[in-house]
Design a protein around this motif. Structure first.
Motif, mmCIF file in Angstrom:
data_model
loop_
_atom_site.group_PDB
_atom_site.id
_atom_site.type_symbol
_atom_site.label_atom_id
_atom_site.label_comp_id
_atom_site.label_asym_id
_atom_site.label_seq_id
_atom_site.Cartn_x
_atom_site.Cartn_y
_atom_site.Cartn_z
ATOM 1 N N VAL A 192 0.895 -0.987 -0.245
ATOM 2 C CA VAL A 192 -0.542 0.114 0.007
ATOM 3 C C VAL A 192 0.846 1.262 0.456
ATOM 4 O O VAL A 192 0.390 2.353 -0.305
ATOM 5 N N PHE A 193 2.026 1.286 0.955
ATOM 6 C CA PHE A 193 2.965 2.424 1.081
ATOM 7 C C PHE A 193 3.382 2.883 -0.756
ATOM 8 O O PHE A 193 3.573 3.749 -1.159
ATOM 9 N N THR A 194 3.896 1.404 -1.212
ATOM 10 C CA THR A 194 3.760 1.574 -2.679
ATOM 11 C C THR A 194 3.237 1.877 -3.632
ATOM 12 O O THR A 194 3.315 3.345 -4.929
ATOM 13 N N GLY A 195 1.379 2.237 -3.255
ATOM 14 C CA GLY A 195 0.198 2.724 -4.347
ATOM 15 C C GLY A 195 -0.010 4.150 -3.884
ATOM 16 O O GLY A 195 -0.393 4.909 -4.740
ATOM 17 N N ILE A 196 0.284 4.223 -2.618
ATOM 18 C CA ILE A 196 0.344 5.640 -2.457
ATOM 19 C C ILE A 196 1.837 6.313 -2.554
ATOM 20 O O ILE A 196 1.765 7.755 -3.044
ATOM 21 N N ALA A 197 2.820 6.166 -2.286
ATOM 22 C CA ALA A 197 4.278 6.977 -2.049
ATOM 23 C C ALA A 197 5.229 6.957 -3.825
ATOM 24 O O ALA A 197 5.336 7.731 -3.842
ATOM 25 N N GLY A 198 4.788 5.148 -3.870
ATOM 26 C CA GLY A 198 6.213 5.402 -4.169
ATOM 27 C C GLY A 198 5.877 5.814 -6.048
ATOM 28 O O GLY A 198 5.806 6.164 -6.868
ATOM 29 N N SER A 199 4.511 4.869 -6.950
ATOM 30 C CA SER A 199 3.419 5.423 -6.924
ATOM 31 C C SER A 199 2.574 6.827 -7.500
ATOM 32 O O SER A 199 3.061 7.206 -8.614
ATOM 33 N N GLY A 200 2.936 7.600 -6.198
ATOM 34 C CA GLY A 200 2.352 8.085 -5.914
ATOM 35 C C GLY A 200 2.476 9.892 -7.236
ATOM 36 O O GLY A 200 1.780 11.076 -7.484
ATOM 37 N N PRO A 201 3.587 9.918 -7.489
ATOM 38 C CA PRO A 201 4.284 11.257 -7.713
ATOM 39 C C PRO A 201 3.820 10.817 -9.431
ATOM 40 O O PRO A 201 2.928 12.242 -9.985
ATOM 41 N N ALA A 202 3.330 9.931 -10.129
ATOM 42 C CA ALA A 202 2.841 10.131 -11.503
ATOM 43 C C ALA A 202 1.295 10.110 -11.373
ATOM 44 O O ALA A 202 0.429 10.572 -11.886
ATOM 45 N N TYR A 203 0.331 10.599 -9.859
ATOM 46 C CA TYR A 203 -1.559 10.277 -9.499
ATOM 47 C C TYR A 203 -1.041 12.192 -9.726
ATOM 48 O O TYR A 203 -1.996 12.716 -10.356
ATOM 49 N N PHE A 204 -0.066 12.891 -8.850
ATOM 50 C CA PHE A 204 -0.006 14.432 -9.201
ATOM 51 C C PHE A 204 0.189 15.231 -10.649
ATOM 52 O O PHE A 204 0.151 16.008 -10.823
ATOM 53 N N TYR A 205 1.097 14.160 -11.729
ATOM 54 C CA TYR A 205 1.912 14.429 -12.167
ATOM 55 C C TYR A 205 0.875 14.714 -13.288
ATOM 56 O O TYR A 205 -0.111 15.357 -14.318
ATOM 57 N N TYR A 206 0.121 13.802 -13.108
ATOM 58 C CA TYR A 206 -1.283 13.185 -13.767
ATOM 59 C C TYR A 206 -2.899 14.462 -13.312
ATOM 60 O O TYR A 206 -3.037 14.895 -14.480
ATOM 61 N N LEU A 207 -3.116 14.642 -13.127
ATOM 62 C CA LEU A 207 -3.534 15.956 -12.189
ATOM 63 C C LEU A 207 -3.202 17.033 -13.059
ATOM 64 O O LEU A 207 -4.010 17.747 -13.229
ATOM 65 N N MET A 208 -1.928 17.724 -12.528
ATOM 66 C CA MET A 208 -1.494 18.734 -13.500
ATOM 67 C C MET A 208 -1.449 18.076 -14.418
ATOM 68 O O MET A 208 -2.086 19.596 -14.974
ATOM 69 N N GLU A 209 -1.047 17.492 -15.432
ATOM 70 C CA GLU A 209 -2.192 17.405 -16.701
ATOM 71 C C GLU A 209 -3.160 18.012 -17.129
ATOM 72 O O GLU A 209 -3.189 19.255 -18.400
ATOM 73 N N HIS A 210 -4.469 16.977 -16.479
ATOM 74 C CA HIS A 210 -5.428 17.957 -16.921
ATOM 75 C C HIS A 210 -5.522 19.165 -15.839
ATOM 76 O O HIS A 210 -6.443 19.914 -16.739
ATOM 77 N N ILE A 211 -4.721 19.975 -14.994
ATOM 78 C CA ILE A 211 -5.229 21.307 -14.943
ATOM 79 C C ILE A 211 -5.177 22.253 -15.852
ATOM 80 O O ILE A 211 -5.117 23.316 -16.392
ATOM 81 N N GLU A 212 -3.608 21.637 -16.656
ATOM 82 C CA GLU A 212 -3.144 22.516 -17.744
ATOM 83 C C GLU A 212 -4.139 22.367 -19.198
ATOM 84 O O GLU A 212 -3.628 23.317 -19.174
ATOM 85 N N GLU A 213 -4.056 21.074 -19.268
ATOM 86 C CA GLU A 213 -5.638 21.356 -20.106
ATOM 87 C C GLU A 213 -6.726 22.171 -19.961
ATOM 88 O O GLU A 213 -7.152 22.581 -21.599
ATOM 89 N N THR A 214 -7.429 22.125 -18.938
ATOM 90 C CA THR A 214 -8.587 22.528 -18.783
ATOM 91 C C THR A 214 -8.206 24.007 -18.717
ATOM 92 O O THR A 214 -8.898 24.587 -19.208
ATOM 93 N N GLY A 215 -6.704 24.618 -18.169
ATOM 94 C CA GLY A 215 -7.141 25.900 -18.666
ATOM 95 C C GLY A 215 -6.530 26.859 -19.933
ATOM 96 O O GLY A 215 -6.158 27.702 -19.654
ATOM 97 N N ARG A 216 -5.982 25.800 -20.752
ATOM 98 C CA ARG A 216 -4.905 25.863 -21.894
ATOM 99 C C ARG A 216 -6.357 26.005 -22.409
ATOM 100 O O ARG A 216 -6.699 27.440 -23.957
ATOM 101 N N ALA A 217 -6.939 25.282 -22.534
ATOM 102 C CA ALA A 217 -8.751 25.752 -23.306
ATOM 103 C C ALA A 217 -9.406 26.625 -22.260
ATOM 104 O O ALA A 217 -10.095 27.211 -23.172
ATOM 105 N N GLU A 218 -9.289 27.170 -21.586
ATOM 106 C CA GLU A 218 -10.025 28.596 -21.395
ATOM 107 C C GLU A 218 -8.544 29.950 -21.766
ATOM 108 O O GLU A 218 -8.949 31.229 -21.481
ATOM 109 N N GLY A 219 -7.349 29.432 -22.404
ATOM 110 C CA GLY A 219 -6.890 30.244 -23.240
ATOM 111 C C GLY A 219 -5.776 30.448 -22.235
ATOM 112 O O GLY A 219 -5.380 31.892 -22.663
#
Ligand SMILES: NC(=O)C1=CN([C@@H]2O[C@H](COP(=O)(O)OP(=O)(O)OC[C@H]3O[C@@H](n4cnc5c(N)ncnc54)[C@H](OP(=O)(O)O)[C@@H]3O)[C@@H](O)[C@H]2O)C=CC1
Ligand SMILES: O=C(O)[C@@H]1CCC=N1
Length: 280
Positions: A169-196
């Protein structure tokens, strides 16, 4: 200052993240770090140029110099590596594994009796010395060696000594975790870009928002739920955002990601042990 000599078996992205953080920390000198792989000399040259560490193909590694050997190749390569190490390591040279899903007892069973083994799970934020790293010692590992290894891992971030049954479970939270935050950022950026908005500004805004929230949780006393309530004005924008997140399954998606990664960590060990039909 750490006086031991550390060798890496593997020169991929995780090894590089750890090497970068260790060298940057100044807690260990670059010439006490030896990095190996099987055959990719160009990669070794690159690592040597960037960090000043010693590099050598793994068959040319002089084990007598090594105090801690860090396994940083893929889990599928574990059997070949352990078979080789059985004849090369003495029991008091500490074997530190960053491999997802490989238990300490799996390694101990295939090495000399009494071999000192430590299982760790860092993440790629080791590059900037911001990893959340778990460690759990094996059956024969001397506490003094656990502390030396812990000091080494503290040079790349925060270290948590946890029971081995929590490693998946630690691996699921912290080993892999950075990828979830990068994925979140990808969506943040995509949404912001769509707004110009432009990508560079969006990256700074999104990352600063993540960093601020992380610091609030690390440095304050309030729980995430309390902090969330303080952002959420009645009938305001956050309430609308959180409702949409909930309706879209946001909370469940986060739990599913952690469970999926933790499940894969468990499955990896079964695959390696050949218990799953159709395993590679
Ligand atoms: N990436 C991540 O975020 C994290 C990864 N991990 C763990 O780290 C390990 C490595 O992952 P990652 O860096 O992404 O993988 P990579 O594929 O990037 O790197 C693997 C490295 O291992 C080398 N290698 C393979 N077999 C041997 C061997 N017998 N002796 C020496 N070197 C060998 C490869 O080079 P060559 O083919 O030339 O030998 C390569 O340099 C995995 O076990 C993973 O579970 C843990 C936490 C986080
Ligand atoms: O994806 C993986 O299997 C590795 C282990 C944790 C992070 N990366």
């Amino acid at each position: 200052m750490i006086k031991q000599t550390i060798a890496f078996l593997g020169a991929g992205s995780m090894a590089e993240a750890m090497i970068s953080g260790m060298v940057e920390s100044g807690n260990i000198s670059a010439d006490q770090i030896i990095v190996t792989n099987r055959s990719n000399q160009d990669r070794l040259n690159e690592i040597n140029d960037k960090y000043g560490v010693r590099t050598v193909l793994k068959d040319d590694l002089d084990f007598s110099q090594v105090d801690q050997l860090i396994l940083a190749m893929k889990p599928k390569d574990i059997d070949a590596v352990l078979e080789d190490l059985r004849y090369k390591l003495n029991p008091n040279q500490v074997l530190v594994s960053v491999l997802a899903g490989i238990s300490t007892s799996y390694m101990e069973d295939r090495l000399n009796d009494g071999q000192e083994v430590i299982r760790v799970m860092p993440n790629t934020s080791s590059t900037l010395r911001e990893s959340a790293t778990a460690m759990c010692p094996g059956h024969y590992t001397d506490m003094e060696n656990v502390l030396v290894s812990k000091a080494l891992l503290q040079s790349i971030g925060e270290v948590f000594i946890i029971p081995e049954d929590k490693m998946d479970v630690f691996t699921g939270i912290a080993g892999s975790g950075p990828a979830y935050f990068y994925y979140l950022m990808e969506h943040i950026e995509e949404t912001g870009r769509a707004e110009g908005m432009d990508s560079k500004t969006l990256r700074e805004i999104g990352a600063q928002t993540l960093l601020g929230a992380a610091k609030m949780m690390l440095e304050g006393e309030e729980s995430p739920a309390e902090l969330r309530k303080k952002v959420t004005s009645p009938n305001g924008t956050t309430a609308a955002g959180l409702d949409a997140l909930e309706e879209s399954g946001g909370g469940d998606a986060i739990s599913a990601a952690i469970k999926g990664a933790a499940g894969r960590s468990k499955e990896l060990s079964k695959e390696i042990e050949g218990l799953l039909v159709g395993s590679k």
